[in-house]
Design a protein around this motif. Structure first.
Motif, PDB file in Angstrom:
ATOM      1  N   GLY A 180     -29.920  -2.031  24.823  1.00 28.49           N
ATOM      2  CA  GLY A 180     -31.008  -3.006  24.848  1.00 28.49           C
ATOM      3  C   GLY A 180     -31.655  -3.175  23.485  1.00 28.49           C
ATOM      4  O   GLY A 180     -31.564  -2.294  22.624  1.00 28.49           O
ATOM      5  N   VAL A 181     -32.315  -4.302  23.301  1.00 26.02           N
ATOM      6  CA  VAL A 181     -33.024  -4.538  22.043  1.00 26.02           C
ATOM      7  C   VAL A 181     -34.542  -4.579  22.261  1.00 26.02           C
ATOM      8  O   VAL A 181     -35.291  -5.005  21.388  1.00 26.02           O
ATOM      9  N   TYR A 182     -34.962  -4.110  23.431  1.00 29.95           N
ATOM     10  CA  TYR A 182     -36.375  -3.892  23.731  1.00 29.95           C
ATOM     11  C   TYR A 182     -37.301  -4.985  23.196  1.00 29.95           C
ATOM     12  O   TYR A 182     -38.217  -4.709  22.425  1.00 29.95           O
ATOM     13  N   HIS A 183     -37.009  -6.204  23.629  1.00 30.36           N
ATOM     14  CA  HIS A 183     -37.986  -7.263  23.348  1.00 30.36           C
ATOM     15  C   HIS A 183     -39.339  -6.820  23.905  1.00 30.36           C
ATOM     16  O   HIS A 183     -40.386  -7.016  23.278  1.00 30.36           O
ATOM     17  N   LEU A 184     -39.288  -6.206  25.071  1.00 26.32           N
ATOM     18  CA  LEU A 184     -40.508  -5.654  25.669  1.00 26.32           C
ATOM     19  C   LEU A 184     -40.219  -4.242  26.165  1.00 26.32           C
ATOM     20  O   LEU A 184     -39.087  -3.936  26.559  1.00 26.32           O
ATOM     21  N   TYR A 185     -41.247  -3.403  26.133  1.00 23.86           N
ATOM     22  CA  TYR A 185     -41.136  -2.062  26.707  1.00 23.86           C
ATOM     23  C   TYR A 185     -42.043  -2.054  27.935  1.00 23.86           C
ATOM     24  O   TYR A 185     -43.274  -2.032  27.814  1.00 23.86           O
ATOM     25  N   VAL A 186     -41.407  -2.132  29.093  1.00 24.87           N
ATOM     26  CA  VAL A 186     -42.154  -2.372  30.333  1.00 24.87           C
ATOM     27  C   VAL A 186     -42.156  -1.124  31.208  1.00 24.87           C
ATOM     28  O   VAL A 186     -41.099  -0.608  31.558  1.00 24.87           O
ATOM     29  N   VAL A 187     -43.347  -0.650  31.525  1.00 25.91           N
ATOM     30  CA  VAL A 187     -43.474   0.498  32.433  1.00 25.91           C
ATOM     31  C   VAL A 187     -44.072   0.021  33.750  1.00 25.91           C
ATOM     32  O   VAL A 187     -44.593  -1.094  33.840  1.00 25.91           O
ATOM     33  N   ARG A 188     -43.958   0.887  34.758  1.00 22.43           N
ATOM     34  CA  ARG A 188     -44.590   0.571  36.047  1.00 22.43           C
ATOM     35  C   ARG A 188     -45.658   1.614  36.342  1.00 22.43           C
ATOM     36  O   ARG A 188     -45.411   2.806  36.224  1.00 22.43           O
ATOM     37  N   VAL A 189     -46.827   1.125  36.715  1.00 19.76           N
ATOM     38  CA  VAL A 189     -47.921   2.029  37.090  1.00 19.76           C
ATOM     39  C   VAL A 189     -48.607   1.481  38.332  1.00 19.76           C
ATOM     40  O   VAL A 189     -48.537   0.278  38.603  1.00 19.76           O
ATOM     41  N   GLN A 190     -49.265   2.393  39.052  1.00 15.67           N
ATOM     42  CA  GLN A 190     -50.135   1.891  40.106  1.00 15.67           C
ATOM     43  C   GLN A 190     -51.489   1.657  39.462  1.00 15.67           C
ATOM     44  O   GLN A 190     -51.774   2.217  38.413  1.00 15.67           O
ATOM     45  N   ASP A 191     -52.323   0.879  40.106  1.00 20.70           N
ATOM     46  CA  ASP A 191     -53.648   0.589  39.566  1.00 20.70           C
ATOM     47  C   ASP A 191     -53.548   0.021  38.153  1.00 20.70           C
ATOM     48  O   ASP A 191     -54.149   0.518  37.192  1.00 20.70           O
ATOM     49  N   ARG A 192     -52.748  -1.035  38.041  1.00 15.98           N
ATOM     50  CA  ARG A 192     -52.481  -1.641  36.737  1.00 15.98           C
ATOM     51  C   ARG A 192     -53.745  -2.114  36.019  1.00 15.98           C
ATOM     52  O   ARG A 192     -53.871  -1.985  34.811  1.00 15.98           O
ATOM     53  N   GLU A 193     -54.675  -2.635  36.794  1.00 14.88           N
ATOM     54  CA  GLU A 193     -55.886  -3.169  36.161  1.00 14.88           C
ATOM     55  C   GLU A 193     -56.633  -2.058  35.425  1.00 14.88           C
ATOM     56  O   GLU A 193     -57.045  -2.224  34.275  1.00 14.88           O
ATOM     57  N   ALA A 194     -56.755  -0.911  36.113  1.00 12.70           N
ATOM     58  CA  ALA A 194     -57.464   0.223  35.496  1.00 12.70           C
ATOM     59  C   ALA A 194     -56.672   0.719  34.283  1.00 12.70           C
ATOM     60  O   ALA A 194     -57.250   1.068  33.246  1.00 12.70           O
ATOM     61  N   PHE A 195     -55.355   0.728  34.415  1.00 14.36           N
ATOM     62  CA  PHE A 195     -54.482   1.179  33.324  1.00 14.36           C
ATOM     63  C   PHE A 195     -54.686   0.299  32.086  1.00 14.36           C
ATOM     64  O   PHE A 195     -54.930   0.790  30.990  1.00 14.36           O
ATOM     65  N   GLN A 196     -54.635  -1.010  32.301  1.00 18.18           N
ATOM     66  CA  GLN A 196     -54.800  -1.927  31.166  1.00 18.18           C
ATOM     67  C   GLN A 196     -56.214  -1.815  30.592  1.00 18.18           C
ATOM     68  O   GLN A 196     -56.400  -1.892  29.383  1.00 18.18           O
ATOM     69  N   GLY A 197     -57.175  -1.603  31.494  1.00 21.58           N
ATOM     70  CA  GLY A 197     -58.575  -1.467  31.067  1.00 21.58           C
ATOM     71  C   GLY A 197     -58.738  -0.238  30.182  1.00 21.58           C
ATOM     72  O   GLY A 197     -59.374  -0.304  29.120  1.00 21.58           O
ATOM     73  N   ALA A 198     -58.133   0.878  30.599  1.00 22.94           N
ATOM     74  CA  ALA A 198     -58.260   2.130  29.827  1.00 22.94           C
ATOM     75  C   ALA A 198     -57.629   1.952  28.445  1.00 22.94           C
ATOM     76  O   ALA A 198     -58.181   2.395  27.439  1.00 22.94           O
ATOM     77  N   LEU A 199     -56.482   1.295  28.410  1.00 20.24           N
ATOM     78  CA  LEU A 199     -55.820   1.089  27.113  1.00 20.24           C
ATOM     79  C   LEU A 199     -56.621   0.114  26.244  1.00 20.24           C
ATOM     80  O   LEU A 199     -56.774   0.324  25.035  1.00 20.24           O
ATOM     81  N   ALA A 200     -57.142  -0.928  26.881  1.00 20.89           N
ATOM     82  CA  ALA A 200     -57.932  -1.911  26.123  1.00 20.89           C
ATOM     83  C   ALA A 200     -59.165  -1.251  25.518  1.00 20.89           C
ATOM     84  O   ALA A 200     -59.533  -1.524  24.371  1.00 20.89           O
ATOM     85  N   GLU A 201     -59.765  -0.354  26.283  1.00 22.35           N
ATOM     86  CA  GLU A 201     -60.952   0.354  25.784  1.00 22.35           C
ATOM     87  C   GLU A 201     -60.623   1.178  24.539  1.00 22.35           C
ATOM     88  O   GLU A 201     -61.451   1.334  23.651  1.00 22.35           O
ATOM     89  N   ALA A 202     -59.381   1.667  24.503  1.00 24.51           N
ATOM     90  CA  ALA A 202     -58.944   2.443  23.336  1.00 24.51           C
ATOM     91  C   ALA A 202     -58.395   1.534  22.236  1.00 24.51           C
ATOM     92  O   ALA A 202     -57.820   2.011  21.259  1.00 24.51           O
ATOM     93  N   GLY A 203     -58.527   0.226  22.422  1.00 23.33           N
ATOM     94  CA  GLY A 203     -58.067  -0.717  21.399  1.00 23.33           C
ATOM     95  C   GLY A 203     -56.572  -0.958  21.429  1.00 23.33           C
ATOM     96  O   GLY A 203     -55.975  -1.353  20.433  1.00 23.33           O
ATOM     97  N   ILE A 204     -55.955  -0.721  22.580  1.00 18.47           N
ATOM     98  CA  ILE A 204     -54.496  -0.876  22.682  1.00 18.47           C
ATOM     99  C   ILE A 204     -54.180  -2.116  23.530  1.00 18.47           C
ATOM    100  O   ILE A 204     -54.612  -2.208  24.683  1.00 18.47           O
ATOM    101  N   GLY A 205     -53.423  -3.016  22.969  1.00 17.22           N
ATOM    102  CA  GLY A 205     -53.076  -4.253  23.678  1.00 17.22           C
ATOM    103  C   GLY A 205     -51.892  -4.051  24.615  1.00 17.22           C
ATOM    104  O   GLY A 205     -50.980  -3.277  24.316  1.00 17.22           O
ATOM    105  N   THR A 206     -51.922  -4.741  25.740  1.00 14.13           N
ATOM    106  CA  THR A 206     -50.794  -4.699  26.684  1.00 14.13           C
ATOM    107  C   THR A 206     -50.528  -6.124  27.188  1.00 14.13           C
ATOM    108  O   THR A 206     -51.320  -7.031  26.933  1.00 14.13           O
ATOM    109  N   GLY A 207     -49.435  -6.313  27.922  1.00 18.68           N
ATOM    110  CA  GLY A 207     -49.147  -7.627  28.513  1.00 18.68           C
ATOM    111  C   GLY A 207     -48.518  -7.444  29.888  1.00 18.68           C
ATOM    112  O   GLY A 207     -48.175  -6.318  30.284  1.00 18.68           O
ATOM    113  N   ILE A 208     -48.366  -8.545  30.614  1.00 22.36           N
ATOM    114  CA  ILE A 208     -47.708  -8.487  31.928  1.00 22.36           C
ATOM    115  C   ILE A 208     -46.619  -9.559  31.953  1.00 22.36           C
ATOM    116  O   ILE A 208     -46.915 -10.754  31.810  1.00 22.36           O
ATOM    117  N   HIS A 209     -45.397  -9.140  32.151  1.00 22.40           N
ATOM    118  CA  HIS A 209     -44.261 -10.078  32.124  1.00 22.40           C
ATOM    119  C   HIS A 209     -43.383  -9.861  33.352  1.00 22.40           C
ATOM    120  O   HIS A 209     -42.452  -9.082  33.297  1.00 22.40           O
TER     121      HIS A 209
END
Ligand SMILES: Cc1ncc(COP(=O)(O)O)c(C=O)c1O
Length: 411
Positions: A317-346
């Motif tokens: 693969g050439v990893y256009h995206l690195y996609v993981v699966r988590v439960q409670d995605r909103e909280a996950f993205q929120g925690a990362l955003a709080e730490a200044g880390i950007g994420t996306g949903i594809h």
């Protein structure tokens, strides 16, 4: 969402995608392209486009490349060149960007979905087989595959090499041959991805396996233009000639229009920029693979509460995206955003459940794998210039979040 510069370190600010750094690094070469075009005013088509087409065909292991103005048009022109007629059916997956299906509809065809494989997120060949064997019948007299209920003619398959990993092409190509269908690869996220064909005992490049393939050079792609651009690759000279004609108002000779076509050409400035960037693509793809493998290692500590991407043995693969699966995605993205880390949903909503496709009469439950993954997937920061410390910081934050959760995803 963008890092200001590689050196202006705020180590806590990690964008999902950094489009500034590579362009700053290549600024002189990119500006030289503009100067060159300004000096000859060859803005559309011409030698720079032809040169890039040659280079990209070679990069993709295909004989021909036709530069167009988007990945969507590359798909649409490939369907038209393959001879799609109004009402014909083209099969693809519901877990993709809507451009895949827009191009099917815009070529006058009808969309049929088959589900994805849960580990690879690409077309499940078994689901394709099931659709062809239970929902369709092959007329050996006419050589046509007909959908039983609708009586529509099924003409093609579009495997999507999603997130930079190829679909499992051997069984897909075998089914296509058996049912007399074309295969057009949606390689818009997979420049340089490889597939090991057991049948041919050889590694093959995305873009070289189907009747044609579509690539997007949207800026955020592994090979991105500085604006809109795309290309179709093919090993079939008639397909290449037809796609060239379709992109240019249906003319092979100026003002002699054999068919109605489109204004879908590639600008020479974009082609020149793409040639500059193509020289770096193998190195950039390798950097993405390194990041992915390091993410795998770092995140293995969180086993059970996060699902990391699986690279099937038949793909590089050439990893256009690195996609993981988590439960409670909103909280996950929120925690990362709080730490200044950007994420996306594809992508958050499967295509068969989109309002735009209500007319297709699919319902919830029709594609269980797609429906299961869609609410859990999150794309982590992934771009060649990601630094080791940024990568570790992302992984640490993910591990911290996982440790704070007791529940596990139902994979
Ligand atoms: C899977 C897929 N198909 C098709 C496209 C369409 O490409 P473009 O945006 O260049 O039209 C994209 C681009 O986002 C894509 O990701």
């Amino acid at each position: 969402m963008r890092r200001k510069s590689k050196d202006m370190a705020n180590p806590t600010k990690i964008p999902f995608l950094d489009l500034v750094t590579p362009h700053q690094e290549l600024q002189e070469e990119l500006l030289a392209v503009v100067k060159k075009v300004f000096s000859n005013a060859g803005f559309i088509g011409g030698p720079m486009v032809e040169e890039f087409e040659r280079e990209f065909a070679a990069f993709s292991g295909a004989k021909y490349c036709v530069g167009v103005n988007s990945g969507t048009d590359a798909l649409r022109f490939a369907f038209m060149a393959a001879g799609v007629q109004p009402g014909d059916v083209i099969i693809t997956v519901p877990h993709t960007f809507i451009a895949t299906t827009e191009a099917i509809s815009q070529a006058g065809a009808h969309i049929a979905f088959v589900d994805i494989h849960e580990q690879t997120y690409t077309m499940d060949p078994e689901k394709l087989r099931e659709y062809l064997e239970t929902r369709c019948e092959f007329n050996s007299r006419t050589g046509e595959t007909i959908e039983r209920g609708s009586k529509r003619r099924v003409v093609g398959i579009v495997p999507v090499h999603l997130y930079g990993q190829t679909a499992d092409m051997d069984p897909i190509l075998e089914l296509a041959e058996k049912h007399n269908l074309f295969v057009i690869e949606d390689a818009c996220q997979a420049h340089g991805a490889q597939y090991f064909s057991k049948k041919d005992n050889a590694w093959k490049l995305a873009g070289s396996m189907g009747k044609a393939a579509a690539f997007s050079f949207y800026p955020g792609k592994n090979l991105g233009a500085c604006g809109e651009a795309g290309a179709a690759t093919t090993n079939d000279s008639a397909m290449a000639a037809r796609m060239k004609m379709i992109r240019d108002h249906g003319q092979a000779k100026k003002y002699y229009h054999d068919i109605e076509g489109y204004n879908g050409r590639l600008d020479s400035i974009q082609a020149g920029w793409l040639s500059v960037k193509l020289k770096h693509l193998a190195k950039w793809n390798e950097a993405r693979r390194t990041h992915a493998h390091r993410y795998h290692e770092l995140l293995s500590e969180a086993k059970g509460s996060i699902v990391v991407p699986v690279e099937a043995p038949w793909t590089k693969g050439v990893y256009h995206l690195y996609v993981v699966r988590v439960q409670d995605r909103e909280a996950f993205q929120g925690a990362l955003a709080e730490a200044g880390i950007g994420t996306g949903i594809h992508y958050p909503i499967p295509l068969h459940l989109q309002k735009a496709y209500e007319n297709l009469n699919y319902k919830k439950g029709d594609f269980p794998v797609t429906e299961r993954v869609a609410p859990e997937i999150v794309s982590l920061p992934m771009f060649p210039q990601l630094s080791e410390s940024q990568r570790s910081e992302v992984a640490n934050k993910v591990l911290e979040f996982c440790a704070s959760k007791v529940s596990t995803p139902n994979s």
